[in-house]
Design a protein around this motif. Structure first.
Motif, PDB file in Angstrom:
ATOM      1  N   TYR A   1      10.993 -38.412 -14.878  1.00 41.71           N
ATOM      2  CA  TYR A   1       9.979 -37.732 -14.643  1.00 41.71           C
ATOM      3  C   TYR A   1       9.880 -36.689 -15.603  1.00 41.71           C
ATOM      4  O   TYR A   1      10.796 -36.024 -15.757  1.00 41.71           O
ATOM      5  CB  TYR A   1       9.889 -37.050 -12.940  1.00 41.71           C
TER       6      TYR A   1
ATOM      7  N   LYS B   1       5.960 -33.663 -13.041  1.00 40.55           N
ATOM      8  CA  LYS B   1       4.837 -34.489 -12.638  1.00 40.55           C
ATOM      9  C   LYS B   1       4.656 -35.902 -12.443  1.00 40.55           C
ATOM     10  O   LYS B   1       5.781 -36.242 -12.966  1.00 40.55           O
ATOM     11  CB  LYS B   1       3.362 -33.916 -13.822  1.00 40.55           C
ATOM     12  N   ASP B   2       3.570 -36.346 -11.835  1.00 41.48           N
ATOM     13  CA  ASP B   2       3.627 -37.936 -11.790  1.00 41.48           C
ATOM     14  C   ASP B   2       4.752 -38.459 -10.962  1.00 41.48           C
ATOM     15  O   ASP B   2       5.201 -39.535 -10.810  1.00 41.48           O
ATOM     16  CB  ASP B   2       3.776 -38.435 -13.041  1.00 41.48           C
ATOM     17  N   PHE B   3       5.229 -37.544  -9.955  1.00 42.74           N
ATOM     18  CA  PHE B   3       6.309 -38.031  -8.648  1.00 42.74           C
ATOM     19  C   PHE B   3       5.688 -39.002  -7.957  1.00 42.74           C
ATOM     20  O   PHE B   3       4.657 -38.547  -7.307  1.00 42.74           O
ATOM     21  CB  PHE B   3       6.928 -36.634  -8.220  1.00 42.74           C
ATOM     22  N   GLU B   4       6.433 -40.243  -7.870  1.00 44.11           N
ATOM     23  CA  GLU B   4       5.736 -41.161  -7.083  1.00 44.11           C
ATOM     24  C   GLU B   4       6.355 -41.281  -5.502  1.00 44.11           C
ATOM     25  O   GLU B   4       5.725 -42.037  -4.806  1.00 44.11           O
ATOM     26  CB  GLU B   4       5.900 -42.489  -7.979  1.00 44.11           C
TER      27      GLU B   4
ATOM     28  N   THR C   1       7.888 -39.913  -1.860  1.00 42.50           N
ATOM     29  CA  THR C   1       7.581 -39.110  -0.616  1.00 42.50           C
ATOM     30  C   THR C   1       8.750 -38.177  -0.441  1.00 42.50           C
ATOM     31  O   THR C   1       9.887 -38.807  -0.039  1.00 42.50           O
ATOM     32  CB  THR C   1       7.014 -39.808   0.475  1.00 42.50           C
TER      33      THR C   1
ATOM     34  N   GLU D   1       1.054 -33.880  -2.715  1.00 45.74           N
ATOM     35  CA  GLU D   1       0.642 -35.305  -2.864  1.00 45.74           C
ATOM     36  C   GLU D   1      -0.444 -35.541  -3.899  1.00 45.74           C
ATOM     37  O   GLU D   1      -0.458 -36.591  -4.613  1.00 45.74           O
ATOM     38  CB  GLU D   1       0.646 -35.844  -1.333  1.00 45.74           C
ATOM     39  N   ASP D   2      -1.397 -34.605  -3.850  1.00 52.53           N
ATOM     40  CA  ASP D   2      -2.702 -35.000  -4.562  1.00 52.53           C
ATOM     41  C   ASP D   2      -2.428 -34.762  -6.117  1.00 52.53           C
ATOM     42  O   ASP D   2      -2.811 -35.417  -6.579  1.00 52.53           O
ATOM     43  CB  ASP D   2      -3.680 -33.764  -4.171  1.00 52.53           C
ATOM     44  N   SER D   3      -1.556 -33.746  -6.424  1.00 50.68           N
ATOM     45  CA  SER D   3      -1.276 -33.666  -7.847  1.00 50.68           C
ATOM     46  C   SER D   3      -0.023 -34.467  -8.420  1.00 50.68           C
ATOM     47  O   SER D   3       0.097 -34.345  -9.447  1.00 50.68           O
ATOM     48  CB  SER D   3      -1.320 -32.043  -8.437  1.00 50.68           C
ATOM     49  N   LYS D   4       0.670 -34.741  -7.476  1.00 54.99           N
ATOM     50  CA  LYS D   4       2.176 -35.651  -7.838  1.00 54.99           C
ATOM     51  C   LYS D   4       3.061 -34.443  -8.399  1.00 54.99           C
ATOM     52  O   LYS D   4       3.985 -35.032  -9.277  1.00 54.99           O
ATOM     53  CB  LYS D   4       2.070 -36.761  -8.325  1.00 54.99           C
ATOM     54  N   GLU D   5       2.786 -33.318  -8.440  1.00 58.17           N
ATOM     55  CA  GLU D   5       3.800 -32.362  -8.972  1.00 58.17           C
ATOM     56  C   GLU D   5       4.832 -32.060  -7.677  1.00 58.17           C
ATOM     57  O   GLU D   5       4.643 -31.739  -6.653  1.00 58.17           O
ATOM     58  CB  GLU D   5       3.114 -31.240  -9.132  1.00 58.17           C
TER      59      GLU D   5
END
Length: 112
Positions: free
Chosen positions: A35, A48-51, A53, A87-91
């Motif tokens: 990442y 960023k872009d963490f996929e 949970t 979750e919204d920004s995947k940060e």
């Protein structure tokens, strides 16, 4: 009373205590996926872009690879504690723990 205590514990407390670098070329390897770093400091990072949970307080093994704008390079394995995940920004923001002593010293020298 509870509300006042809650806000005193979890409100934004103003300026950061540590220098945070945003001009960084680095990745954090988590569960086999690299990442890109958004920023980092002596004690932690954000990517960023963490996929996946995750939840605040989760502990995960990570590998860190960083090349800084000042020409320094760091590569090390440690554990992270999840500090924040949006979750919204995947940060994802995490704190470094169980960092090898020699790396701790090198990071302290770098961020001093």
């Amino acid at each position: 009373m509870f509300k006042r205590i809650w806000h005193s514990l979890f409100k934004n407390s103003g300026p950061r205590r540590e220098k945070r670098e945003t001009d960084v070329n680095g990745t954090i390897l988590i569960n086999g996926i690299h990442y890109p770093m958004v920023d980092w400091s002596f004690s932690g990072f954000s990517v960023k872009d963490f996929e996946d949970t995750v939840y605040r307080g989760d502990r995960l093994p990570i590998s860190v690879q960083v090349e800084t704008s000042k020409g320094a390079s760091f590569t090390f394995d440690c554990t992270m504690i999840v500090v924040r995940f949006a979750e919204d920004s995947k940060e994802l923001a995490g704190a470094f723990v169980e960092v090898p002593q020699d790396v701790r010293v090198a990071l302290a020298d770098y961020f001093d």
